[in-house]
Design an enzyme around this catalytic site. Structure first.
Site, short mmCIF file in Angstrom:
data_model
loop_
_atom_site.label_atom_id
_atom_site.label_comp_id
_atom_site.label_asym_id
_atom_site.label_seq_id
_atom_site.Cartn_x
_atom_site.Cartn_y
_atom_site.Cartn_z
N HIS A 100 -21.18 -11.39 13.01
CA HIS A 100 -21.18 -12.74 13.59
C HIS A 100 -20.72 -12.68 15.04
O HIS A 100 -21.14 -13.50 15.87
CB HIS A 100 -20.29 -13.67 12.75
CG HIS A 100 -20.37 -15.12 13.17
ND1 HIS A 100 -21.56 -15.82 13.22
CD2 HIS A 100 -19.42 -16.00 13.57
CE1 HIS A 100 -21.33 -17.06 13.63
NE2 HIS A 100 -20.03 -17.19 13.85
N HIS A 112 -22.62 -25.96 6.93
CA HIS A 112 -23.54 -25.09 6.18
C HIS A 112 -23.16 -25.17 4.71
O HIS A 112 -21.96 -25.19 4.38
CB HIS A 112 -23.41 -23.63 6.62
CG HIS A 112 -23.54 -23.40 8.09
ND1 HIS A 112 -22.51 -23.60 8.98
CD2 HIS A 112 -24.59 -22.97 8.84
CE1 HIS A 112 -22.92 -23.30 10.21
NE2 HIS A 112 -24.17 -22.93 10.15
N SER A 123 -24.69 -21.90 16.29
CA SER A 123 -23.58 -20.95 16.48
C SER A 123 -23.49 -20.49 17.93
O SER A 123 -24.45 -19.97 18.49
CB SER A 123 -23.79 -19.71 15.60
OG SER A 123 -23.43 -19.98 14.29
N HIS A 167 -18.44 -22.89 16.14
CA HIS A 167 -18.84 -24.29 15.91
C HIS A 167 -17.63 -25.18 16.15
O HIS A 167 -16.60 -25.01 15.48
CB HIS A 167 -19.31 -24.51 14.46
CG HIS A 167 -20.64 -23.89 14.18
ND1 HIS A 167 -21.79 -24.62 14.08
CD2 HIS A 167 -21.00 -22.60 14.00
CE1 HIS A 167 -22.81 -23.81 13.83
NE2 HIS A 167 -22.35 -22.57 13.78
N TYR A 171 -23.00 -22.79 2.70
CA TYR A 171 -22.16 -21.65 2.32
C TYR A 171 -20.68 -21.88 2.59
O TYR A 171 -19.82 -21.18 2.06
CB TYR A 171 -22.63 -20.35 2.98
CG TYR A 171 -22.49 -20.28 4.49
CD1 TYR A 171 -21.25 -20.14 5.11
CD2 TYR A 171 -23.61 -20.33 5.31
CE1 TYR A 171 -21.12 -20.07 6.49
CE2 TYR A 171 -23.51 -20.26 6.70
CZ TYR A 171 -22.26 -20.14 7.28
OH TYR A 171 -22.15 -20.09 8.65
N GLU A 172 -20.36 -22.90 3.42
CA GLU A 172 -18.94 -23.21 3.66
C GLU A 172 -18.33 -23.97 2.49
O GLU A 172 -17.14 -24.26 2.48
CB GLU A 172 -18.80 -24.08 4.92
CG GLU A 172 -19.21 -23.40 6.21
CD GLU A 172 -19.22 -24.39 7.36
OE1 GLU A 172 -18.13 -24.68 7.89
OE2 GLU A 172 -20.31 -24.87 7.73
N ASN A 217 -30.00 -11.23 17.05
CA ASN A 217 -29.94 -9.85 16.49
C ASN A 217 -31.24 -9.57 15.77
O ASN A 217 -32.00 -10.49 15.45
CB ASN A 217 -28.78 -9.75 15.49
CG ASN A 217 -28.92 -10.75 14.35
OD1 ASN A 217 -28.62 -11.94 14.53
ND2 ASN A 217 -29.39 -10.31 13.22
N SER A 246 -29.09 -22.13 8.21
CA SER A 246 -28.83 -23.55 8.53
C SER A 246 -30.15 -24.28 8.76
O SER A 246 -31.22 -23.83 8.36
CB SER A 246 -27.97 -23.64 9.80
OG SER A 246 -28.74 -23.27 10.93
N ALA A 305 -28.72 -20.05 15.85
CA ALA A 305 -28.78 -18.61 16.09
C ALA A 305 -29.50 -18.00 14.89
O ALA A 305 -29.26 -18.43 13.77
CB ALA A 305 -27.36 -18.06 16.19
O1 LIG Z 1 -27.59 -21.41 12.16
P1 LIG Z 1 -26.33 -21.41 12.95
O2 LIG Z 1 -25.41 -22.48 12.53
O3 LIG Z 1 -26.63 -21.44 14.44
O4 LIG Z 1 -25.57 -20.03 12.66
C1 LIG Z 1 -26.15 -18.79 12.30
O5 LIG Z 1 -25.16 -17.84 12.57
C2 LIG Z 1 -24.30 -17.68 11.40
C3 LIG Z 1 -24.30 -16.21 11.03
O6 LIG Z 1 -23.94 -15.40 12.11
C4 LIG Z 1 -24.96 -18.49 10.28
O7 LIG Z 1 -24.31 -19.71 10.11
C5 LIG Z 1 -26.35 -18.65 10.80
O8 LIG Z 1 -27.04 -19.74 10.22
N1 LIG Z 2 -29.51 -14.98 7.58
C1 LIG Z 2 -29.24 -14.64 8.85
N2 LIG Z 2 -28.69 -15.55 9.65
C2 LIG Z 2 -28.45 -15.19 10.92
N3 LIG Z 2 -27.92 -15.91 11.93
C3 LIG Z 2 -27.90 -15.10 13.01
N4 LIG Z 2 -28.40 -13.90 12.72
C4 LIG Z 2 -28.74 -13.94 11.42
C5 LIG Z 2 -29.34 -12.98 10.53
O1 LIG Z 2 -29.63 -11.83 10.88
N5 LIG Z 2 -29.56 -13.40 9.26
#
Ligand SMILES: O=P(O)(O)O[C@H]1O[C@H](CO)[C@@H](O)[C@H]1O
Ligand SMILES: Nc1nc2[nH]cnc2c(=O)[nH]1
Length: 311
Positions: free
Chosen positions: A283, A90, A34, A65, A92-93, A249, A226, A120
């Site tokens: 996000h 992902h 991300s 993305h 969840y999509e 975060n 992910s 991320a």
């Molecule tokens: O793992 P990537 O794709 O970097 O993204 C992260 O950030 C998104 C949530 O903010 C979720 O998709 C989490 O997995």
């Molecule tokens: N599950 C989860 N995914 C993230 N992706 C970026 N930050 C977070 C978080 O705090 N929790």
């Protein structure tokens, strides 16, 4: 999608026709998490192929993305052929797990042997503040443990694929060593690159405080939605894998719950208790930190790639 129905031949044929000869057999792959699609700006001679042109690929619907494969060269001299996934899928999509990992299997068939996966993630560990890059040493796949969400479920891809894949060696020691040597060469501060355990959750909800506490108690340092399906498919394909998580975060885990009961009682007694505003993750915050740290991540990934021995 049963494994047998995967359209590898068609996807590979499309790529062969789209790519010049010197980019057709990348040895190293990158997955951009991300807000991290700018990692591909380290490449030269770039050819981008949108996922929409590739049979078997889905579309990434998450902000931050992109949806294409970027092929290019990296490093001195003729350069090393590299392919970057600008955007991932992902579960969840709404993507099937076979779709989530299909690009990884395509990369393996193109000749990729080493895979650098970025993401991320939220921090569960006070010693890993926002902005830290974490070289993942192990993972906990909550969906795999709680239900049928392992991308390797189903008929085997072929007799050469192990039915029971060991995961005690999932995260390459060789690549992690290179990551720390690369950080040293780049002169990064000692705490810029740390080590830790990634917890995979399905999302798309962020954690409740109790879930955050549970994951921390389970030994996880960071959490995200992910990566682990990609790691499993890559390991099944025989690739060396390193995961680099950017902490974007903190997962909100207060030391103790606010007692609304006590607050109401205090209010009724004319002595209201002042409370700080409730913290929530967004996000947008994730994307902002990705943007701020994209250059450090890019330099680190590029240096690791330069240091991977070419055979
Ligand atoms: O793992 P990537 O794709 O970097 O993204 C992260 O950030 C998104 C949530 O903010 C979720 O998709 C989490 O997995
Ligand atoms: N599950 C989860 N995914 C993230 N992706 C970026 N930050 C977070 C978080 O705090 N929790």
């Amino acid at each position: 999608m049963a494994h047998q129905a995967l359209p590898f031949a068609i996807t590979l044929d499309i790529l062969k026709r789209r790519l010049p000869a010197h980019l057709q057999e990348p040895k190293i792959g990158i997955v951009c998490g991300s807000g991290l699609s700018t990692l591909a700006s380290a490449l030269r001679d770039v050819v981008e192929v949108p996922y929409s042109e590739l049979e078997g690929f889905g579309t990434s619907t998450v902000q931050g993305h992109k949806s294409s494969l970027a092929f290019g060269l990296l490093g001195p001299g003729n350069g090393i052929p590299v392919v970057a996934m600008l955007g991932r899928f992902h579960p969840y999509e709404g993507h099937k797990l076979s779709t989530v990992v299909y690009p990884i299997r395509v990369l393996a068939r193109l000749g990729v042997r080493n895979l650098i996966i970025t993401n991320a993630a939220g921090s569960l560990n006070p010693k890993l503040p926002v902005g830290t890059i974490v070289a993942i040493q192990d993972h906990v796949a909550i969906p795999n443990m709680a239900g049928p969400l392992n991308p390797l479920l189903g008929p085997s891809l072929g007799p050469e694929y192990p039915r029971f894949l060991p995961l005690s060696n999932a995260h390459s020691i060789k690549l992690r060593r290179l990551a720390f040597l690369a950080a040293h060469k780049l002169g990064l501060a000692d705490d810029a690159l740390a080590e830790g355990v990634y917890a995979w959750v399905s999302g798309p909800t962020y954690e409740t405080p109790a879930e955050g506490r549970f994951l921390r108690a389970a030994g996880a340092d960071v959490v995200g939605m992910s990566t682990i399906p990609e790691v499993l498919a890559a390991r099944e394909e025989g690739l060396e894998v390193i995961v680099l998580s950017l902490v974007t975060n903190f997962v909100v885990i207060p030391d103790k719950y606010r007692s609304i009961k006590e607050e109401v009682k205090a209010e009724l007694a004319g002595k209201p208790i002042e409370q700080p505003p409730q913290q929530v993750v967004s996000h947008q915050e994730v994307l902002n930190v990705g943007k701020q740290k994209a250059d450090v991540m890019k330099d680190l990934v590029a240096k690791i790639i330069e240091m991977i021995p070419t055979d």
